[in-house]
Design a protein around this motif. Structure first.
Motif, PDB file in Angstrom:
ATOM      1  N   VAL A  12       0.910  -1.421  -0.130  1.00 37.70           N
ATOM      2  CA  VAL A  12      -0.083   0.144   0.148  1.00 37.70           C
ATOM      3  C   VAL A  12       0.810   1.265   0.109  1.00 37.70           C
ATOM      4  CG1 VAL A  12      -1.853   1.127   1.283  1.00 37.70           C
ATOM      5  CG2 VAL A  12      -2.033  -1.163   1.079  1.00 37.70           C
ATOM      6  N   GLN A  13       1.888   1.294   0.609  1.00 39.13           N
ATOM      7  CA  GLN A  13       2.787   2.559   0.710  1.00 39.13           C
ATOM      8  C   GLN A  13       3.451   2.569  -0.577  1.00 39.13           C
ATOM      9  OE1 GLN A  13       5.463   1.118   4.011  1.00 39.13           O
ATOM     10  NE2 GLN A  13       4.261   2.356   5.598  1.00 39.13           N
ATOM     11  N   ILE A  14       3.870   1.409  -1.115  1.00 38.73           N
ATOM     12  CA  ILE A  14       4.281   1.678  -2.573  1.00 38.73           C
ATOM     13  C   ILE A  14       3.296   2.098  -3.543  1.00 38.73           C
ATOM     14  CG2 ILE A  14       5.164   0.263  -4.585  1.00 38.73           C
ATOM     15  CD1 ILE A  14       6.510  -1.538  -2.757  1.00 38.73           C
ATOM     16  N   LEU A  15       2.338   1.614  -3.529  1.00 34.67           N
ATOM     17  CA  LEU A  15       1.013   2.192  -4.398  1.00 34.67           C
ATOM     18  C   LEU A  15       0.690   3.930  -4.100  1.00 34.67           C
ATOM     19  CD1 LEU A  15      -1.041   1.474  -6.383  1.00 34.67           C
ATOM     20  CD2 LEU A  15      -2.565   0.823  -4.410  1.00 34.67           C
ATOM     21  N   GLU A  16       0.775   4.196  -2.754  1.00 31.42           N
ATOM     22  CA  GLU A  16       0.678   5.481  -2.425  1.00 31.42           C
ATOM     23  C   GLU A  16       1.979   6.247  -3.201  1.00 31.42           C
ATOM     24  OE1 GLU A  16      -1.285   5.827   1.804  1.00 31.42           O
ATOM     25  OE2 GLU A  16       0.605   5.077   1.806  1.00 31.42           O
ATOM     26  N   LYS A  17       3.002   5.939  -3.100  1.00 31.09           N
ATOM     27  CA  LYS A  17       4.203   6.494  -3.683  1.00 31.09           C
ATOM     28  C   LYS A  17       4.040   6.643  -5.137  1.00 31.09           C
ATOM     29  CE  LYS A  17       7.422   6.504  -0.034  1.00 31.09           C
ATOM     30  NZ  LYS A  17       7.281   7.875   0.427  1.00 31.09           N
ATOM     31  N   ALA A  38      14.899  -4.562  -5.206  1.00 36.36           N
ATOM     32  CA  ALA A  38      14.396  -5.677  -5.907  1.00 36.36           C
ATOM     33  C   ALA A  38      13.129  -6.244  -5.051  1.00 36.36           C
ATOM     34  CB  ALA A  38      15.239  -7.067  -5.687  1.00 36.36           C
ATOM     35  N   GLY A  39      12.944  -5.773  -3.851  1.00 38.05           N
ATOM     36  CA  GLY A  39      11.670  -6.170  -3.395  1.00 38.05           C
ATOM     37  C   GLY A  39      10.566  -5.051  -3.571  1.00 38.05           C
ATOM     38  N   VAL A  40      11.027  -3.812  -4.030  1.00 40.11           N
ATOM     39  CA  VAL A  40      10.093  -2.783  -4.292  1.00 40.11           C
ATOM     40  C   VAL A  40       9.575  -3.303  -5.605  1.00 40.11           C
ATOM     41  CG1 VAL A  40       9.914  -0.643  -5.178  1.00 40.11           C
ATOM     42  CG2 VAL A  40      10.860  -1.065  -3.053  1.00 40.11           C
ATOM     43  N   MET A  41      10.308  -3.741  -6.735  1.00 39.84           N
ATOM     44  CA  MET A  41      10.055  -4.206  -8.021  1.00 39.84           C
ATOM     45  C   MET A  41       9.046  -5.187  -7.957  1.00 39.84           C
ATOM     46  SD  MET A  41      12.442  -5.318 -11.284  1.00 39.84           S
ATOM     47  CE  MET A  41      12.733  -6.892 -10.686  1.00 39.84           C
ATOM     48  N   LYS A  42       9.243  -6.477  -7.121  1.00 39.96           N
ATOM     49  CA  LYS A  42       8.464  -7.416  -7.163  1.00 39.96           C
ATOM     50  C   LYS A  42       7.063  -6.877  -6.634  1.00 39.96           C
ATOM     51  CE  LYS A  42       8.186 -11.720  -4.490  1.00 39.96           C
ATOM     52  NZ  LYS A  42       8.914 -12.657  -3.600  1.00 39.96           N
ATOM     53  N   LYS A  43       7.117  -6.393  -5.682  1.00 42.89           N
ATOM     54  CA  LYS A  43       5.663  -5.922  -5.205  1.00 42.89           C
ATOM     55  C   LYS A  43       5.063  -4.990  -6.222  1.00 42.89           C
ATOM     56  CE  LYS A  43       6.538  -6.161  -0.164  1.00 42.89           C
ATOM     57  NZ  LYS A  43       5.844  -7.376   0.001  1.00 42.89           N
ATOM     58  N   VAL A  44       5.521  -4.231  -6.719  1.00 44.61           N
ATOM     59  CA  VAL A  44       5.252  -3.030  -8.152  1.00 44.61           C
ATOM     60  C   VAL A  44       4.564  -4.351  -9.045  1.00 44.61           C
ATOM     61  CG1 VAL A  44       5.590  -1.606 -10.089  1.00 44.61           C
ATOM     62  CG2 VAL A  44       6.418  -1.296  -7.526  1.00 44.61           C
ATOM     63  N   ILE A 147      -9.335  20.493  -6.940  1.00 45.49           N
ATOM     64  CA  ILE A 147      -8.586  19.320  -7.069  1.00 45.49           C
ATOM     65  C   ILE A 147      -8.972  18.389  -8.176  1.00 45.49           C
ATOM     66  CG2 ILE A 147     -10.114  17.929  -5.475  1.00 45.49           C
ATOM     67  CD1 ILE A 147      -7.211  16.853  -4.357  1.00 45.49           C
ATOM     68  N   GLU A 148      -7.886  17.873  -8.840  1.00 40.95           N
ATOM     69  CA  GLU A 148      -8.116  17.008 -10.032  1.00 40.95           C
ATOM     70  C   GLU A 148      -7.206  15.901  -9.777  1.00 40.95           C
ATOM     71  OE1 GLU A 148      -9.475  17.784 -14.413  1.00 40.95           O
ATOM     72  OE2 GLU A 148      -7.226  18.462 -13.853  1.00 40.95           O
ATOM     73  N   ARG A 149      -7.538  14.745  -9.594  1.00 33.20           N
ATOM     74  CA  ARG A 149      -6.609  13.723  -9.495  1.00 33.20           C
ATOM     75  C   ARG A 149      -7.001  12.405 -10.357  1.00 33.20           C
ATOM     76  NH1 ARG A 149      -6.887  13.134  -2.972  1.00 33.20           N
ATOM     77  NH2 ARG A 149      -9.152  13.338  -3.197  1.00 33.20           N
ATOM     78  N   ILE A 150      -5.984  11.613 -10.836  1.00 33.21           N
ATOM     79  CA  ILE A 150      -6.227  10.667 -12.032  1.00 33.21           C
ATOM     80  C   ILE A 150      -6.697   9.533 -10.941  1.00 33.21           C
ATOM     81  CG2 ILE A 150      -3.638  10.229 -12.225  1.00 33.21           C
ATOM     82  CD1 ILE A 150      -5.047   9.747 -15.129  1.00 33.21           C
ATOM     83  N   SER A 151      -5.959   9.501  -9.988  1.00 37.64           N
ATOM     84  CA  SER A 151      -6.187   8.430  -8.878  1.00 37.64           C
ATOM     85  C   SER A 151      -5.758   8.610  -7.460  1.00 37.64           C
ATOM     86  CB  SER A 151      -5.064   7.280  -9.240  1.00 37.64           C
ATOM     87  OG  SER A 151      -5.217   5.955  -8.723  1.00 37.64           O
ATOM     88  N   ILE A 152      -6.268   7.782  -6.563  1.00 37.05           N
ATOM     89  CA  ILE A 152      -6.156   7.777  -5.058  1.00 37.05           C
ATOM     90  C   ILE A 152      -5.851   6.430  -4.601  1.00 37.05           C
ATOM     91  CG2 ILE A 152      -7.403  10.135  -4.794  1.00 37.05           C
ATOM     92  CD1 ILE A 152      -9.430   8.584  -3.347  1.00 37.05           C
ATOM     93  N   VAL A 153      -5.386   6.503  -3.336  1.00 40.09           N
ATOM     94  CA  VAL A 153      -5.430   5.276  -2.727  1.00 40.09           C
ATOM     95  C   VAL A 153      -6.296   5.616  -1.464  1.00 40.09           C
ATOM     96  CG1 VAL A 153      -3.836   3.436  -0.958  1.00 40.09           C
ATOM     97  CG2 VAL A 153      -3.099   4.679  -3.051  1.00 40.09           C
ATOM     98  N   PRO A 154      -7.579   5.028  -1.411  1.00 42.24           N
ATOM     99  CA  PRO A 154      -8.424   5.182  -0.612  1.00 42.24           C
ATOM    100  C   PRO A 154      -7.973   4.936   0.970  1.00 42.24           C
ATOM    101  CG  PRO A 154      -9.383   4.037  -2.117  1.00 42.24           C
ATOM    102  CD  PRO A 154      -7.852   3.987  -2.244  1.00 42.24           C
TER     103      PRO A 154
END
Length: 164
Positions: A12-17, A38-44, A147-154
């Motif tokens: 979720v933190q990766i998604l937020e970033k 490598a851990g970040v890449m795997k989660k992405v 505000i105009e966003r293409i995406s959010i993490v609820p």
């Protein structure tokens, strides 16, 4: 409804970033999150394979490209024709369309478009109103975008036990 998948706090933190900065490198993200690149890449890759991350894109300043006006167009359609009308709108004015939605309420379709001036807006409206099945339209100029966003993490996904 699809089966719920479980996600870790790090995912979720990766998604937020990535929602905040889609160009952030795995190395930079790894340093901020206390992980390996490598851990970040795997989660992405996991988030991409699950369809949570659909694509990466650039956010364009349309005004700097000569398309400084945004309009919201509300349309009433003949019963049962909203889906057909929405698709035909995309074909008719694709170069000006930011969004098209089928909606509930007194209108059936909402279209968000950009235009450079009133002449271009009139052309857009003429092409839309030529589409069979449209009964009524209501067009509004967007005066200011708060505000105009293409995406959010609820916010509710930021808890320790996360589901999607």
């Amino acid at each position: 409804m699809p089966r719920r998948k479980r996600f870790s706090e790090k995912e979720v933190q990766i998604l937020e970033k990535l929602v905040d900065d889609g160009r952030m490198t795995y190395t930079h993200m790894a340093k901020e999150l206390g992980m390996s690149p490598a851990g970040v890449m795997k989660k992405v890759k996991k988030l991409e394979s699950l369809g949570i991350i659909k694509k990466y894109t650039a956010i364009v300043d349309h005004a700097k490209l000569g398309k400084g006006y945004k309009y919201i167009i509300l349309l009433k359609t003949e019963p049962g024709r909203h889906k057909e009308v929405a698709r035909k709108i995309l074909n008719a004015i694709e170069d000006n369309v930011l969004e098209i939605h089928e909606i509930t309420g007194p209108y059936d379709v909402v279209v968000k478009v950009i235009a450079g001036d009133q002449v271009e807006l009139n052309s857009i409206l003429q092409r839309i109103l030529e589409i069979p099945g449209i009964k009524e339209s209501n067009t509004s100029l967007v005066l200011d975008t708060i505000i105009e966003r293409i995406s959010i993490v609820p916010a509710d996904l930021r808890a320790k036990k996360i589901t999607a």
